[in-house]
Motif scaffolding. Structure first.
Motif, PDB file in Angstrom:
ATOM      1  N   MET A   1       0.843  -1.205   0.000  1.00  0.00           N
ATOM      2  CA  MET A   1       0.000   0.000   0.000  1.00  0.00           C
ATOM      3  C   MET A   1       0.879   1.256   0.000  1.00  0.00           C
ATOM      4  O   MET A   1       1.849   1.340   0.737  1.00  0.00           O
ATOM      5  N   LYS A   2       0.474   2.238  -0.788  1.00  0.00           N
ATOM      6  CA  LYS A   2       1.167   3.506  -0.764  1.00  0.00           C
ATOM      7  C   LYS A   2       0.786   4.246   0.510  1.00  0.00           C
ATOM      8  O   LYS A   2      -0.272   4.046   1.056  1.00  0.00           O
ATOM      9  N   THR A   3       1.655   5.090   0.964  1.00  0.00           N
ATOM     10  CA  THR A   3       1.307   5.889   2.137  1.00  0.00           C
ATOM     11  C   THR A   3       1.576   7.343   1.845  1.00  0.00           C
ATOM     12  O   THR A   3       2.278   7.692   0.909  1.00  0.00           O
ATOM     13  N   THR A   4       0.980   8.189   2.660  1.00  0.00           N
ATOM     14  CA  THR A   4       1.184   9.617   2.465  1.00  0.00           C
ATOM     15  C   THR A   4       2.418  10.056   3.234  1.00  0.00           C
ATOM     16  O   THR A   4       2.962   9.309   4.039  1.00  0.00           O
ATOM     17  N   ASP A   5       2.825  11.301   2.989  1.00  0.00           N
ATOM     18  CA  ASP A   5       4.023  11.813   3.648  1.00  0.00           C
ATOM     19  C   ASP A   5       3.757  12.151   5.111  1.00  0.00           C
ATOM     20  O   ASP A   5       4.667  12.222   5.912  1.00  0.00           O
ATOM     21  N   SER A   6       2.468  12.362   5.457  1.00  0.00           N
ATOM     22  CA  SER A   6       2.182  12.959   6.753  1.00  0.00           C
ATOM     23  C   SER A   6       2.331  11.985   7.919  1.00  0.00           C
ATOM     24  O   SER A   6       2.706  12.378   8.988  1.00  0.00           O
ATOM     25  N   GLU A   7       2.011  10.706   7.717  1.00  0.00           N
ATOM     26  CA  GLU A   7       2.018   9.756   8.822  1.00  0.00           C
ATOM     27  C   GLU A   7       2.625   8.434   8.359  1.00  0.00           C
ATOM     28  O   GLU A   7       2.413   8.010   7.241  1.00  0.00           O
ATOM     29  N   PRO A   8       3.383   7.780   9.235  1.00  0.00           N
ATOM     30  CA  PRO A   8       3.876   6.450   8.871  1.00  0.00           C
ATOM     31  C   PRO A   8       2.750   5.418   8.976  1.00  0.00           C
ATOM     32  O   PRO A   8       1.795   5.633   9.724  1.00  0.00           O
ATOM     33  N   PRO A   9       2.864   4.273   8.283  1.00  0.00           N
ATOM     34  CA  PRO A   9       1.789   3.274   8.331  1.00  0.00           C
ATOM     35  C   PRO A   9       1.914   2.430   9.590  1.00  0.00           C
ATOM     36  O   PRO A   9       2.175   1.234   9.547  1.00  0.00           O
ATOM     37  N   ASP A  10       1.730   3.078  10.736  1.00  0.00           N
ATOM     38  CA  ASP A  10       2.073   2.408  11.986  1.00  0.00           C
ATOM     39  C   ASP A  10       0.865   1.822  12.716  1.00  0.00           C
ATOM     40  O   ASP A  10       0.977   1.372  13.833  1.00  0.00           O
ATOM     41  N   LEU A  11      -0.282   1.878  12.117  1.00  0.00           N
ATOM     42  CA  LEU A  11      -1.464   1.362  12.796  1.00  0.00           C
ATOM     43  C   LEU A  11      -1.850   0.003  12.202  1.00  0.00           C
ATOM     44  O   LEU A  11      -1.762  -0.188  10.991  1.00  0.00           O
ATOM     45  N   PRO A  12      -2.264  -0.915  13.062  1.00  0.00           N
ATOM     46  CA  PRO A  12      -2.523  -2.289  12.595  1.00  0.00           C
ATOM     47  C   PRO A  12      -3.889  -2.424  11.915  1.00  0.00           C
ATOM     48  O   PRO A  12      -4.834  -2.947  12.497  1.00  0.00           O
ATOM     49  N   TRP A  13      -3.976  -1.958  10.664  1.00  0.00           N
ATOM     50  CA  TRP A  13      -5.248  -2.035   9.939  1.00  0.00           C
ATOM     51  C   TRP A  13      -5.581  -3.490   9.639  1.00  0.00           C
ATOM     52  O   TRP A  13      -4.699  -4.289   9.328  1.00  0.00           O
ATOM     53  N   GLN A  14      -6.874  -3.797   9.691  1.00  0.00           N
ATOM     54  CA  GLN A  14      -7.304  -5.153   9.345  1.00  0.00           C
ATOM     55  C   GLN A  14      -7.208  -5.354   7.835  1.00  0.00           C
ATOM     56  O   GLN A  14      -7.266  -4.394   7.068  1.00  0.00           O
ATOM     57  N   PRO A  16      -8.322  -6.050   4.083  1.00  0.00           N
ATOM     58  CA  PRO A  16      -9.560  -5.588   3.456  1.00  0.00           C
ATOM     59  C   PRO A  16     -10.610  -6.705   3.417  1.00  0.00           C
ATOM     60  O   PRO A  16     -10.268  -7.849   3.118  1.00  0.00           O
TER      61      PRO A  16
END
Lengths: 233, 172
Positions: A1-14, A16
């Protein structure tokens, strides 16, 4: 998944979720039963047809009114002006419609284009007008009738051209249909203004601004409303 | 997408497998109801299928499809708001679902719960950028706003999510 510059992908998303098997089956059946090639017009064809429509109406009307009275020496100037604005119109068409949605200039830039271009067009007409009478004079008698005739003719051309361009680009922009519609309206308004401008013998400032110029502003607003209905798939 | 437009059934299958989880997840978070999300998924694919001839070559597919899904959701919500609330057979409002009040079992479930509680604007911005994988510019196009606004919504949404997760960690 691409991520934005503002936040790291640090949350454990379920992971899809998947739609149920019945729904997937229904969608597949619905779409697969009609898988025939559905290639619409190419972008280039749409672009050329849009330009051809504007140019065709302009050329046809200029030819039909070739014997009308025209002030000596002003016709060439009007043609040069029309050619310049034709280039602006082509650029609006290229950047506003022919570039695929999602790859166009930012919304803000296109909004500026949709607002500033018609204002500049009216400003150009006002600046190029060699004579000005009082507003009272232009709003009474034969001059007023001429304003009404030219305005109606200009609006008719604008409707014809923007209607054609809307049909050519129908359903192509689910992302910014209102803004793209405003640019289509602007294209029609500019073309209508230029067409009536080339055929009309009047060089008077008020007349030119009202009858030849205001259509571009009106059609940009009108196109915004129409685009939200016609340009979405 | 090009192959799908040209009538290749395998291309549709591939497109469906790639897009349906993203679209369904997006619609599920918008509607918060599985049945409605599934209905909207069908509506979205139906629209995409009908409109495939007007797809402009080179347009990014995911934002194109997500914009259609979002518009379908907004249309559906507008129609629904003009209808009266569904009542049960004895004339009462339906009971809230049990899962609404359930205590989240783990951090991931708590995160989903916290995301559900965010304001719609924050939730959608986070969904599109962090979960669906759009860039800020693409998400701004889908949401009809500016990149700066999306960035701000994501930032504020994340701040709230972190607070909720910290609270969950302390109580767990």
């Amino acid at each position: 998944m691409k991520t934005t510059d503002s936040e790291p992908p640090d949350l454990p998303w379920q992971a899809p979720p998947m739609p149920s098997g019945d729904v997937s089956r229904a969608i597949r059946e619905q779409c697969m039963c009609d898988m025939a090639k559905r290639r619409g017009m190419s972008t280039r064809t749409r672009l050329l047809a849009s330009l051809g429509l504007s140019l065709g109406v302009f050329a046809l009307f200029a030819w039909l009114t070739r014997d009308q009275y025209r002030i000596e020496g002003t016709f060439r100037g009007a043609l040069i002006g029309a050619a310049g604005w034709g280039i602006v119109q082509t650029m609006v068409l290229w950047f506003g419609l022919a570039t695929p949605p999602g790859r166009r200039f930012s919304r803000r830039l296109r909004l500026v284009l949709a607002v500033v271009t018609p204002v500049l067009f009216v400003g150009y007409i006002a600046h190029a007008a060699p004579e000005w009478v009082t507003f009272h004079d232009v709003s009474h008698g034969a001059r007023a009738a001429h304003v009404v005739r030219c305005t109606l003719a200009g609006l008719s051309f604008s409707t014809l051209i923007s209607g054609g361009v809307f049909l050519l680009w129908r359903g192509t922009d689910p992302l910014t249909p209102g803004l793209t519609g405003a640019l289509v309206g602007l294209i029609g308004g500019l073309a209508g203004g230029l067409t009536i401008g080339i055929a009309c013998p009047s060089q008077e400032g008020w007349h030119s601004c009202i009858s030849h110029g205001l259509g571009a502003i009106a059609f940009a607003g009108f196109g915004w409303a129409v685009g939200r209905r016609l340009l979405v798939p | 997408m090009e192959a799908y437009v040209d009538g290749n059934p395998d291309a549709f299958e591939l497109l469906y497998r790639r897009l349906s989880p993203i679209l369904f997840g997006y619609l599920l978070r918008l509607t918060r109801q599985r049945e409605r999300a599934e209905d909207l998924l069908q509506v979205t694919f139906s629209k995409v299928h009908k409109a495939r001839g007007s797809y402009l070559r080179g347009a990014p597919v995911l934002p194109w499809v997500l914009a259609i899904a979002r518009r379908s959701f907004l249309d559906e919500r507008r129609h629904a708001s003009s209808r009266t609330e569904d009542l049960s057979s004895d004339g009462n409002l339906p009971e809230p679902r049990a899962e609404d009040a359930a205590v989240p079992a783990d951090l991931s479930a708590a995160l989903e719960h916290a995301l559900d509680d965010l304001p719609e604007g924050y939730r959608e911005a986070i969904q599109l950028t962090k979960i669906s994988g759009l860039s800020l510019a693409e998400a701004a196009e889908v949401l009809g706003t500016t990149e700066t606004a999306v960035k701000l919504r994501v930032h504020r949404g994340y701040t709230q999510l972190r607070k909720e997760l910290e609270r969950f960690s302390r109580t767990a």
